[in-house]
Design a protein around this motif. Structure first.
Motif, PDB file in Angstrom:
ATOM      1  N   CYS A 175       0.808  -1.227   0.000  1.00 39.03           N
ATOM      2  CA  CYS A 175       0.000   0.000   0.000  1.00 39.03           C
ATOM      3  C   CYS A 175       0.841   1.277   0.000  1.00 39.03           C
ATOM      4  N   VAL A 176       2.155   1.157   0.142  1.00 41.75           N
ATOM      5  CA  VAL A 176       3.010   2.344   0.096  1.00 41.75           C
ATOM      6  C   VAL A 176       3.984   2.298  -1.084  1.00 41.75           C
ATOM      7  N   HIS A 197      -3.809  -2.000  -2.801  1.00 41.12           N
ATOM      8  CA  HIS A 197      -4.557  -1.644  -1.586  1.00 41.12           C
ATOM      9  C   HIS A 197      -4.556  -2.841  -0.636  1.00 41.12           C
ATOM     10  N   LYS A 211      -9.103   2.635   5.617  1.00 35.10           N
ATOM     11  CA  LYS A 211      -8.681   4.004   5.306  1.00 35.10           C
ATOM     12  C   LYS A 211      -7.168   4.129   5.455  1.00 35.10           C
ATOM     13  N   GLU A 212      -6.477   4.051   4.336  1.00 34.33           N
ATOM     14  CA  GLU A 212      -5.016   4.120   4.366  1.00 34.33           C
ATOM     15  C   GLU A 212      -4.501   5.385   5.048  1.00 34.33           C
ATOM     16  N   GLU A 213      -5.148   6.500   4.756  1.00 34.54           N
ATOM     17  CA  GLU A 213      -4.666   7.781   5.295  1.00 34.54           C
ATOM     18  C   GLU A 213      -4.755   7.858   6.818  1.00 34.54           C
ATOM     19  N   GLU A 214      -5.509   6.957   7.430  1.00 30.92           N
ATOM     20  CA  GLU A 214      -5.624   6.934   8.893  1.00 30.92           C
ATOM     21  C   GLU A 214      -4.841   5.783   9.523  1.00 30.92           C
ATOM     22  N   CYS A 215      -4.267   4.938   8.726  1.00 29.04           N
ATOM     23  CA  CYS A 215      -3.550   3.763   9.219  1.00 29.04           C
ATOM     24  C   CYS A 215      -2.150   4.170   9.691  1.00 29.04           C
ATOM     25  N   SER A 216      -1.865   3.962  10.967  1.00 29.74           N
ATOM     26  CA  SER A 216      -0.569   4.359  11.520  1.00 29.74           C
ATOM     27  C   SER A 216       0.579   3.556  10.901  1.00 29.74           C
ATOM     28  N   HIS A 251       0.639   2.368   7.824  1.00 29.27           N
ATOM     29  CA  HIS A 251       0.788   2.933   6.478  1.00 29.27           C
ATOM     30  C   HIS A 251       1.627   4.217   6.533  1.00 29.27           C
ATOM     31  N   ILE A 252       1.316   5.075   7.466  1.00 31.48           N
ATOM     32  CA  ILE A 252       2.031   6.347   7.610  1.00 31.48           C
ATOM     33  C   ILE A 252       3.508   6.100   7.940  1.00 31.48           C
ATOM     34  N   ILE A 263       5.409   4.712   4.846  1.00 40.42           N
ATOM     35  CA  ILE A 263       5.698   5.751   3.853  1.00 40.42           C
ATOM     36  C   ILE A 263       7.016   6.432   4.219  1.00 40.42           C
TER      37      ILE A 263
END
Length: 135
Positions: free
Chosen positions: A91-92, A99, A105-110, A112-113, A116
């Motif tokens: 996903c990154v 996905h 919600k990728e943008e809210e996944c710690s 995922h962050i 990145i």
């Protein structure tokens, strides 16, 4: 962790980069020098030839040689050719994005962050290093 395929591919490219330009080298010479199985090395060199890093000649005086200058061969591109994505999660990935099914919600996944940031820092190193840096 890098696979042996990628590690050996980088070692083989480095070996070839140390030779004078357009010098052909037999697979056996690379295999012996870098302690790599000849059969395994053949498949690695074939992949790198198909990717446009190497050329090959058959017959007397034949072997493999670099097509590109060592400074033009980015470590990141070799890793992608032999290994696939550099990112630790699909996903990154910039080139192999997928996905994650378990993440609504990728943008809210710690995770995922965080990944990145790991990807960006890894790419910062790998995209600014070329084969010339290994020789």
């Amino acid at each position: 962790m890098l696979s042996r395929k990628t590690k050996y591919g980088l070692k083989a490219l480095t070996f070839l980069a140390k030779k004078p330009e357009n010098t052909t080298v037999l697979i056996q010479e690379i295999a012996d020098s870098e302690n790599i199985s000849k059969k395994f090395l053949e498949s690695i060199l074939l992949s790198m030839r198909k990717a446009g890093y190497l050329g090959s000649k058959k017959g007397k005086g034949g072997g493999y040689y670099l097509i590109k200058k060592p400074g033009d061969i980015k470590i990141s591109s070799v890793i992608r050719t032999l290994e696939g994505p550099i990112a630790l999660l699909p996903c990154v990935s910039l080139n192999f994005y997928e996905h994650c099914d378990d993440c609504p919600k990728e943008e809210e996944c710690s995770l995922h962050i965080l990944m990145i940031e790991v990807r960006d820092q890894t790419l910062k190193v790998l995209e600014n290093k070329s084969l010339i840096d290994l020789i």
